[in-house]
Design a protein around this motif. Structure first.
Motif, PDB file in Angstrom:
ATOM      1  N   ARG A   5      43.816  45.136  61.604  1.00  0.00           N
ATOM      2  CA  ARG A   5      43.348  45.942  62.537  1.00  0.00           C
ATOM      3  C   ARG A   5      44.574  46.689  63.221  1.00  0.00           C
ATOM      4  NH1 ARG A   5      39.587  43.031  64.589  1.00  0.00           N
ATOM      5  NH2 ARG A   5      37.893  44.642  64.312  1.00  0.00           N
ATOM      6  N   VAL A   6      45.653  46.067  63.367  1.00  0.00           N
ATOM      7  CA  VAL A   6      47.220  46.289  63.908  1.00  0.00           C
ATOM      8  C   VAL A   6      47.503  47.598  62.825  1.00  0.00           C
ATOM      9  CG1 VAL A   6      49.350  45.947  64.463  1.00  0.00           C
ATOM     10  CG2 VAL A   6      47.416  44.286  65.504  1.00  0.00           C
ATOM     11  N   LEU A   7      47.403  47.135  61.861  1.00  0.00           N
ATOM     12  CA  LEU A   7      48.129  48.098  60.621  1.00  0.00           C
ATOM     13  C   LEU A   7      47.263  49.252  60.723  1.00  0.00           C
ATOM     14  CD1 LEU A   7      49.105  45.816  57.666  1.00  0.00           C
ATOM     15  CD2 LEU A   7      50.668  47.055  59.484  1.00  0.00           C
ATOM     16  N   ASP A   8      45.796  49.229  60.713  1.00  0.00           N
ATOM     17  CA  ASP A   8      45.241  50.443  60.637  1.00  0.00           C
ATOM     18  C   ASP A   8      45.593  51.382  61.813  1.00  0.00           C
ATOM     19  OD1 ASP A   8      43.905  50.173  58.426  1.00  0.00           O
ATOM     20  OD2 ASP A   8      41.814  49.975  59.092  1.00  0.00           O
ATOM     21  N   ALA A   9      45.789  50.711  63.022  1.00  0.00           N
ATOM     22  CA  ALA A   9      45.807  51.244  64.258  1.00  0.00           C
ATOM     23  C   ALA A   9      47.411  52.084  64.175  1.00  0.00           C
ATOM     24  CB  ALA A   9      46.130  50.317  65.463  1.00  0.00           C
ATOM     25  N   VAL A  10      48.273  51.513  63.698  1.00  0.00           N
ATOM     26  CA  VAL A  10      49.537  52.218  63.554  1.00  0.00           C
ATOM     27  C   VAL A  10      49.678  53.096  62.336  1.00  0.00           C
ATOM     28  CG1 VAL A  10      50.787  50.501  64.655  1.00  0.00           C
ATOM     29  CG2 VAL A  10      50.806  50.339  62.164  1.00  0.00           C
ATOM     30  N   GLY A  11      48.720  53.445  61.772  1.00  0.00           N
ATOM     31  CA  GLY A  11      48.332  54.361  60.762  1.00  0.00           C
ATOM     32  C   GLY A  11      49.072  54.000  59.108  1.00  0.00           C
ATOM     33  N   ALA A  12      49.199  52.450  59.068  1.00  0.00           N
ATOM     34  CA  ALA A  12      49.942  51.873  57.812  1.00  0.00           C
ATOM     35  C   ALA A  12      48.690  51.532  56.786  1.00  0.00           C
ATOM     36  CB  ALA A  12      50.764  50.904  58.323  1.00  0.00           C
ATOM     37  N   GLY A  13      47.753  51.321  57.470  1.00  0.00           N
ATOM     38  CA  GLY A  13      46.525  50.653  56.408  1.00  0.00           C
ATOM     39  C   GLY A  13      46.862  49.276  55.956  1.00  0.00           C
ATOM     40  N   ALA A  14      46.069  48.674  55.546  1.00  0.00           N
ATOM     41  CA  ALA A  14      46.065  47.269  55.253  1.00  0.00           C
ATOM     42  C   ALA A  14      45.135  47.116  53.830  1.00  0.00           C
ATOM     43  CB  ALA A  14      45.688  46.255  56.247  1.00  0.00           C
ATOM     44  N   PRO A  15      45.481  46.181  53.054  1.00  0.00           N
ATOM     45  CA  PRO A  15      44.635  45.595  51.973  1.00  0.00           C
ATOM     46  C   PRO A  15      43.377  45.468  52.662  1.00  0.00           C
ATOM     47  CG  PRO A  15      46.591  44.382  51.654  1.00  0.00           C
ATOM     48  CD  PRO A  15      46.783  45.139  53.052  1.00  0.00           C
ATOM     49  N   GLU A  16      42.357  45.623  51.665  1.00  0.00           N
ATOM     50  CA  GLU A  16      41.004  45.639  52.218  1.00  0.00           C
ATOM     51  C   GLU A  16      40.459  44.088  52.309  1.00  0.00           C
ATOM     52  OE1 GLU A  16      36.907  46.296  53.316  1.00  0.00           O
ATOM     53  OE2 GLU A  16      38.419  47.597  53.032  1.00  0.00           O
ATOM     54  N   GLU A  17      40.941  43.320  51.396  1.00  0.00           N
ATOM     55  CA  GLU A  17      40.583  41.981  51.474  1.00  0.00           C
ATOM     56  C   GLU A  17      41.144  41.259  52.786  1.00  0.00           C
ATOM     57  OE1 GLU A  17      44.604  42.137  48.685  1.00  0.00           O
ATOM     58  OE2 GLU A  17      42.545  43.192  49.254  1.00  0.00           O
ATOM     59  N   TRP A  18      42.057  41.872  53.431  1.00  0.00           N
ATOM     60  CA  TRP A  18      42.619  41.155  54.875  1.00  0.00           C
ATOM     61  C   TRP A  18      41.337  41.327  55.721  1.00  0.00           C
ATOM     62  CZ3 TRP A  18      47.973  42.758  56.177  1.00  0.00           C
ATOM     63  CH2 TRP A  18      49.144  42.367  55.266  1.00  0.00           C
ATOM     64  N   TRP A  19      40.364  42.194  55.610  1.00  0.00           N
ATOM     65  CA  TRP A  19      39.208  42.142  56.364  1.00  0.00           C
ATOM     66  C   TRP A  19      38.388  41.236  56.222  1.00  0.00           C
ATOM     67  CZ3 TRP A  19      39.407  45.246  60.677  1.00  0.00           C
ATOM     68  CH2 TRP A  19      40.351  46.479  60.836  1.00  0.00           C
ATOM     69  N   HIS A  20      38.143  40.389  55.364  1.00  0.00           N
ATOM     70  CA  HIS A  20      37.312  39.488  55.018  1.00  0.00           C
ATOM     71  C   HIS A  20      37.728  38.250  55.011  1.00  0.00           C
ATOM     72  CE1 HIS A  20      34.938  43.357  54.421  1.00  0.00           C
ATOM     73  NE2 HIS A  20      35.932  43.527  53.771  1.00  0.00           N
ATOM     74  N   ALA A  21      36.903  36.963  55.343  1.00  0.00           N
ATOM     75  CA  ALA A  21      37.046  35.816  55.060  1.00  0.00           C
ATOM     76  C   ALA A  21      37.296  35.381  53.751  1.00  0.00           C
ATOM     77  CB  ALA A  21      36.167  34.791  55.882  1.00  0.00           C
ATOM     78  N   ALA A  22      38.511  34.816  53.401  1.00  0.00           N
ATOM     79  CA  ALA A  22      38.851  34.115  52.024  1.00  0.00           C
ATOM     80  C   ALA A  22      38.339  32.730  52.001  1.00  0.00           C
ATOM     81  CB  ALA A  22      40.335  34.372  51.738  1.00  0.00           C
ATOM     82  N   THR A  23      38.191  32.450  50.779  1.00  0.00           N
ATOM     83  CA  THR A  23      37.669  30.820  50.421  1.00  0.00           C
ATOM     84  C   THR A  23      38.954  29.834  50.975  1.00  0.00           C
ATOM     85  OG1 THR A  23      36.127  31.667  48.918  1.00  0.00           O
ATOM     86  CG2 THR A  23      36.868  29.255  49.193  1.00  0.00           C
ATOM     87  N   LEU A  24      38.591  29.113  51.971  1.00  0.00           N
ATOM     88  CA  LEU A  24      39.730  28.010  52.250  1.00  0.00           C
ATOM     89  C   LEU A  24      39.187  26.644  51.822  1.00  0.00           C
ATOM     90  CD1 LEU A  24      40.924  29.392  55.620  1.00  0.00           C
ATOM     91  CD2 LEU A  24      41.946  29.716  53.583  1.00  0.00           C
ATOM     92  N   PRO A  25      39.829  25.866  51.806  1.00  0.00           N
ATOM     93  CA  PRO A  25      39.306  24.545  51.431  1.00  0.00           C
ATOM     94  C   PRO A  25      38.484  24.000  52.690  1.00  0.00           C
ATOM     95  CG  PRO A  25      41.809  24.569  51.195  1.00  0.00           C
ATOM     96  CD  PRO A  25      41.484  25.824  51.702  1.00  0.00           C
ATOM     97  N   ALA A  26      37.296  23.414  52.325  1.00  0.00           N
ATOM     98  CA  ALA A  26      36.340  23.227  53.091  1.00  0.00           C
ATOM     99  C   ALA A  26      36.744  21.981  54.074  1.00  0.00           C
ATOM    100  CB  ALA A  26      35.125  22.866  52.445  1.00  0.00           C
ATOM    101  N   ASP A  27      36.873  22.048  55.406  1.00  0.00           N
ATOM    102  CA  ASP A  27      37.120  21.091  56.382  1.00  0.00           C
ATOM    103  C   ASP A  27      35.848  20.661  56.849  1.00  0.00           C
ATOM    104  OD1 ASP A  27      39.997  21.237  55.975  1.00  0.00           O
ATOM    105  OD2 ASP A  27      40.241  22.810  57.349  1.00  0.00           O
ATOM    106  N   GLU A  28      35.681  19.504  57.247  1.00  0.00           N
ATOM    107  CA  GLU A  28      34.404  18.622  57.808  1.00  0.00           C
ATOM    108  C   GLU A  28      34.455  19.206  59.310  1.00  0.00           C
ATOM    109  OE1 GLU A  28      32.150  14.596  58.484  1.00  0.00           O
ATOM    110  OE2 GLU A  28      33.812  14.631  57.293  1.00  0.00           O
ATOM    111  N   ARG A  29      33.398  20.000  59.863  1.00  0.00           N
ATOM    112  CA  ARG A  29      33.499  20.217  61.346  1.00  0.00           C
ATOM    113  C   ARG A  29      33.347  19.246  61.931  1.00  0.00           C
ATOM    114  NH1 ARG A  29      33.012  24.946  63.886  1.00  0.00           N
ATOM    115  NH2 ARG A  29      31.992  24.916  66.080  1.00  0.00           N
ATOM    116  N   LEU A  30      34.246  18.899  62.925  1.00  0.00           N
ATOM    117  CA  LEU A  30      34.220  17.849  63.956  1.00  0.00           C
ATOM    118  C   LEU A  30      33.140  17.546  64.671  1.00  0.00           C
ATOM    119  CD1 LEU A  30      37.912  18.022  65.157  1.00  0.00           C
ATOM    120  CD2 LEU A  30      37.076  16.440  63.217  1.00  0.00           C
TER     121      LEU A  30
END
Length: 257
Positions: free
Chosen positions: A187-212
């Motif tokens: 969002r910051v890079l879009d705001a300054v006109g630099a643009g960002a990779p599309e994948e930054w906008w979406h949640a990547a797969t992370l190791p599953a942590d058991e929710r406390l």
């Protein structure tokens, strides 16, 4: 001297807490955005980060603003108020006045101000309705102060509903994880006109942590927070800025990026 000189000031949001690297260092949206900015330009930029976790809005301004401006930045990012909102007698207008001070000093020095609102953590926290209400009030108060300033770059995260969902938050439910910090950086890079990779906008797969569970969550995170409030301590006590002076961020080649 590089053409872009970007300095971040603030609290844990801008320091990068929640986005921990394997060696224990925190990264966060400002680090990610600095690298993305250099990549987009194809040239090095200068980057500093004076943010320290636990700081209230006015201490951020009083301790970090002038040292940041003394670096002669082209761009300065500011976010604060998240810690203030958790206090029993938060004065929303007084918190928002800190933004007015930063706005005035950036105008006086010819520095482009990047104003961020924090992401909304209320869905996962105790006292959710109170946090939601105060966050809404603070966002509105800040927007009133910059409404007639088209020169101010806005990167507003509080209204982002997707960013409020669990895939973007760390175990403590108060700080964003790597997914959240990447989305803010985009969002910051879009705001300054630099643009960002599309994948930054979406949640990547992370190791599953058991929710406390509730008891474990209160024991591990809420209890220590209450203890700090009672004893007048802060998670940032004794900490120094991670980048108190300029570092050079070189662009990565396309394959590395």
């Amino acid at each position: 001297m590089t053409a872009v000189r970007f300095v971040a000031i603030g609290d844990s949001f801008s320091e990068g807490v929640g986005d921990e690297l394997p060696d224990g260092r925190v990264r966060g949206w400002a680090d990610i955005a600095a690298q993305g900015w250099a990549d987009a330009l194809g040239e090095s930029i200068s980057y500093a980060n004076l943010a320290i976790r636990g700081r209230l809005a006015w201490p951020v301004v009083e301790e970090q603003l002038e040292p940041a401006l003394a670096l002669n930045p082209t761009h300065l990012s500011f976010n604060a108020g998240g810690n203030d909102m958790l206090r029993p007698r938060a004065d929303i207008e007084h918190i928002a006045d800190a933004f007015s001070r930063v706005l005035r000093r950036c105008a006086e020095t010819g520095t482009t101000l990047i104003v961020l609102s924090g992401a909304n953590p209320s869905a996962g926290l105790p006292l959710a309705s109170l946090i939601q209400r105060r966050g809404d009030e603070l966002s509105a108060a800040v927007l009133r102060r910059i409404a007639d300033r088209p020169d101010v770059v806005q990167a507003l995260n509080w209204p982002d509903r997707e960013l409020s969902t669990p895939p973007y938050w760390s175990e403590d439910r108060l700080h964003m994880n790597a997914n959240g910090h990447h989305r803010v950086a985009a969002r910051v890079l879009d705001a300054v006109g630099a643009g960002a990779p599309e994948e930054w906008w979406h949640a990547a797969t992370l190791p599953a942590d058991e929710r406390l569970g509730t008891a474990a969550y209160y024991r591990r995170h809420v209890g220590p927070w209450i203890k700090r409030r009672v004893t007048g301590r802060s998670s940032g006590d004794g900490r120094q800025p991670k980048y108190g002076d300029w570092i050079e961020i070189a662009p990565r080649d396309a394959a590395a990026a």
